[in-house]
Design a protein around this motif. Sequence first.
Motif, PDB file in Angstrom:
ATOM      1  N   VAL A   1     -22.815   0.739 -36.141  1.00  0.00           N
ATOM      2  CA  VAL A   1     -22.800  -0.591 -35.523  1.00  0.00           C
ATOM      3  C   VAL A   1     -21.722  -0.564 -34.433  1.00  0.00           C
ATOM      4  O   VAL A   1     -20.569  -0.917 -34.658  1.00  0.00           O
ATOM      5  CB  VAL A   1     -22.515  -1.681 -36.585  1.00  0.00           C
ATOM      6  N   GLY A   2     -22.101  -0.084 -33.253  1.00  0.00           N
ATOM      7  CA  GLY A   2     -21.112   0.214 -32.222  1.00  0.00           C
ATOM      8  C   GLY A   2     -20.285   1.414 -32.668  1.00  0.00           C
ATOM      9  O   GLY A   2     -20.312   1.805 -33.848  1.00  0.00           O
ATOM     10  N   SER A   3     -19.560   2.016 -31.737  1.00  0.00           N
ATOM     11  CA  SER A   3     -18.714   3.125 -32.181  1.00  0.00           C
ATOM     12  C   SER A   3     -17.570   2.599 -33.045  1.00  0.00           C
ATOM     13  O   SER A   3     -16.929   3.346 -33.774  1.00  0.00           O
ATOM     14  CB  SER A   3     -18.193   3.952 -31.008  1.00  0.00           C
ATOM     15  N   GLN A   4     -17.353   1.283 -32.968  1.00  0.00           N
ATOM     16  CA  GLN A   4     -16.309   0.699 -33.826  1.00  0.00           C
ATOM     17  C   GLN A   4     -16.589   0.975 -35.302  1.00  0.00           C
ATOM     18  O   GLN A   4     -15.680   1.281 -36.071  1.00  0.00           O
ATOM     19  CB  GLN A   4     -16.227  -0.815 -33.577  1.00  0.00           C
TER      20      GLN A   4
ATOM     21  N   TYR B   1      -6.527   2.792 -27.841  1.00  0.00           N
ATOM     22  CA  TYR B   1      -7.461   1.673 -28.002  1.00  0.00           C
ATOM     23  C   TYR B   1      -7.012   0.740 -29.135  1.00  0.00           C
ATOM     24  O   TYR B   1      -6.837   1.178 -30.268  1.00  0.00           O
ATOM     25  CB  TYR B   1      -8.858   2.256 -28.271  1.00  0.00           C
TER      26      TYR B   1
ATOM     27  N   TYR C   1      -6.982  11.196 -32.857  1.00  0.00           N
ATOM     28  CA  TYR C   1      -7.943  10.316 -32.205  1.00  0.00           C
ATOM     29  C   TYR C   1      -7.676  10.309 -30.703  1.00  0.00           C
ATOM     30  O   TYR C   1      -6.559  10.024 -30.279  1.00  0.00           O
ATOM     31  CB  TYR C   1      -7.809   8.903 -32.780  1.00  0.00           C
TER      32      TYR C   1
ATOM     33  N   ASP D   1     -13.604   9.939 -28.911  1.00  0.00           N
ATOM     34  CA  ASP D   1     -14.275   8.656 -28.722  1.00  0.00           C
ATOM     35  C   ASP D   1     -14.638   8.536 -27.237  1.00  0.00           C
ATOM     36  O   ASP D   1     -13.750   8.446 -26.395  1.00  0.00           O
ATOM     37  CB  ASP D   1     -13.299   7.539 -29.149  1.00  0.00           C
TER      38      ASP D   1
ATOM     39  N   PRO E   1     -16.969   6.319 -25.171  1.00  0.00           N
ATOM     40  CA  PRO E   1     -17.952   5.305 -24.767  1.00  0.00           C
ATOM     41  C   PRO E   1     -18.128   5.182 -23.256  1.00  0.00           C
ATOM     42  O   PRO E   1     -19.099   4.603 -22.800  1.00  0.00           O
ATOM     43  CB  PRO E   1     -17.372   4.004 -25.341  1.00  0.00           C
ATOM     44  N   TYR E   2     -17.167   5.717 -22.469  1.00  0.00           N
ATOM     45  CA  TYR E   2     -17.182   5.473 -21.014  1.00  0.00           C
ATOM     46  C   TYR E   2     -17.609   6.681 -20.193  1.00  0.00           C
ATOM     47  O   TYR E   2     -17.678   6.603 -18.973  1.00  0.00           O
ATOM     48  CB  TYR E   2     -15.767   5.059 -20.542  1.00  0.00           C
TER      49      TYR E   2
ATOM     50  N   SER F   1     -22.752   0.558 -25.711  1.00  0.00           N
ATOM     51  CA  SER F   1     -22.199  -0.763 -25.377  1.00  0.00           C
ATOM     52  C   SER F   1     -21.871  -0.912 -23.897  1.00  0.00           C
ATOM     53  O   SER F   1     -22.016  -1.994 -23.349  1.00  0.00           O
ATOM     54  CB  SER F   1     -20.933  -1.026 -26.192  1.00  0.00           C
ATOM     55  N   LYS F   2     -21.385   0.150 -23.272  1.00  0.00           N
ATOM     56  CA  LYS F   2     -20.963   0.006 -21.868  1.00  0.00           C
ATOM     57  C   LYS F   2     -22.060   0.428 -20.899  1.00  0.00           C
ATOM     58  O   LYS F   2     -22.032   0.059 -19.738  1.00  0.00           O
ATOM     59  CB  LYS F   2     -19.716   0.846 -21.581  1.00  0.00           C
TER      60      LYS F   2
ATOM     61  N   ARG G   1     -25.160  -3.580 -30.432  1.00  0.00           N
ATOM     62  CA  ARG G   1     -24.286  -2.881 -31.377  1.00  0.00           C
ATOM     63  C   ARG G   1     -24.830  -1.504 -31.780  1.00  0.00           C
ATOM     64  O   ARG G   1     -24.902  -1.179 -32.975  1.00  0.00           O
ATOM     65  CB  ARG G   1     -24.033  -3.736 -32.650  1.00  0.00           C
TER      66      ARG G   1
HETATM   67  N1  PMP Z   1     -13.748   2.882 -28.422  1.00  0.00           N
HETATM   68  C1  PMP Z   1     -13.243   2.481 -27.263  1.00  0.00           C
HETATM   69  C2  PMP Z   1     -12.264   3.356 -26.558  1.00  0.00           C
HETATM   70  C3  PMP Z   1     -13.607   1.249 -26.705  1.00  0.00           C
HETATM   71  O1  PMP Z   1     -13.072   0.863 -25.548  1.00  0.00           O
HETATM   72  C4  PMP Z   1     -14.525   0.434 -27.403  1.00  0.00           C
HETATM   73  C5  PMP Z   1     -14.957  -0.922 -26.891  1.00  0.00           C
HETATM   74  N2  PMP Z   1     -14.001  -1.673 -26.283  1.00  0.00           N
HETATM   75  C6  PMP Z   1     -15.033   0.914 -28.613  1.00  0.00           C
HETATM   76  C7  PMP Z   1     -14.632   2.146 -29.085  1.00  0.00           C
HETATM   77  C8  PMP Z   1     -16.002   0.127 -29.444  1.00  0.00           C
HETATM   78  O2  PMP Z   1     -17.178  -0.089 -28.774  1.00  0.00           O
HETATM   79  P1  PMP Z   1     -18.535  -0.458 -29.515  1.00  0.00           P
HETATM   80  O3  PMP Z   1     -18.215  -0.733 -30.944  1.00  0.00           O
HETATM   81  O4  PMP Z   1     -19.046  -1.655 -28.808  1.00  0.00           O
HETATM   82  O5  PMP Z   1     -19.401   0.734 -29.352  1.00  0.00           O
END
Ligand code: PMP
Length: 387
Positions: free
Chosen positions: A87-90, A114, A161, A196, A198-199, A227-228, A235
């Motif tokens: 559910v998102g990388s979170q 982060y 991390y 990690d 995401p970008y 997400s980005k 999610r």
């Molecule tokens: N890791 C980093 C570095 C992020 O900037 C973010 C979002 N701000 C996330 C993880 C989480 O992103 P998401 O759960 O939407 O995939």
Amino acid sequence: MVASEVRALFAVASRPEVVSLAGGMPNVSALPLDQIGELVKDVVSEEGTAALQYGSAQGDPVLREQLCEYMALEGVTASPENVIVTVGSQQALDLLTRVFVDPGDIVLTEAPTYVTAINTFAAFQADIRHVAMDDQGVIPSDLEEALVRAELDGRPVKFFYTVPNFQNPAGITMSAERRAQVVAACERHDVLIVEDNPYGLLRYDGEPEPTLYSQSEGNVVYLGSLSKTFSPGLRIGWALAPAAVRAKLVLAAESAMLSHSTFNQLVVRRYLNTFPWREQIKAFNSMYGERRDAMLNALTAMMPAGCTWTRPEGGFFVWATLPEGIDAKAMLPRAVAERVAYVPGTGFYADGRGRDSMRLSFCYPTPEQIREGVRRLVGAIEGEVDL
Ligand code: PMP
């Protein structure tokens, strides 16, 4: 657990008169919403019985194959059975911490890092230790020192991390040489790396660097997210992990939530299958690149002497450091009175550092708003200097 400084800022920053350089919200209004509406409708009419049913905790198998193709754009060779949708990388961060960290275990991170990763590690009572960065990313001698110190303390380091591309919050990208050094150091000390990323595909200039994952023999867990590059609202993130780790993550995910949203996964599956998403990422890049330029140009033109800032090649964030003696957190009420918001640097450290720094994001406001926001920010800084 404590509320994140970024969350607490949202209420202020969302007032219409405030230019928010605070949140990291992707600009989803750039997506063709009518077309996505059609796609969602097709999911319901053509695959509704699957979309509305339970699924698995590891995630839809076809989506996992597509995510492997997505990762291939960054040179990652992956097999779908080692991918778990999250559910998102979170959620991947949460599951990893749940699986690996007992209270008091050490987690190493970049300094700054982060904010929500800090909050997750802290929620599991990790001993969070920072490793210094310069403009090439994490400093290998500092990493080595932290690894050795942990060994001398007789305490396990559960993972390092890192956000190697356009880091949130510092905007720094780890150089190729540093990546190789980081992978080698962690392998030498038998410490897992959590990469990690995401970008990574949101690059506005320069050449992509190889992932840490592709340089390691099974010592990296790679986290991705749509997400980005598509939508944070759906999610969809994922972890690519060595088989033994992946198996534990799936068990943890089962107990956390039983099954993913099948519906959201099928929407994303159809998006990746039928929509020109690579072109969409290019369109995002030209929009965000313009905004990044607007921010860097405005900072160069307007920031007072003594301020410094990073020059990201992609992503959403610039990290600015204020002249000696100015406290970014204490300055925030003045900035809000000037109708601009940012995130003070302290939220991005586990140990109270960062008072002289701030994160400025350029993803959501228009170039015009960014210039105005920087003008107001400079007004706030000059107000502090005049005190
Ligand atoms: N890791 C980093 C570095 C992020 O900037 C973010 C979002 N701000 C996330 C993880 C989480 O992103 P998401 O759960 O939407 O995939």
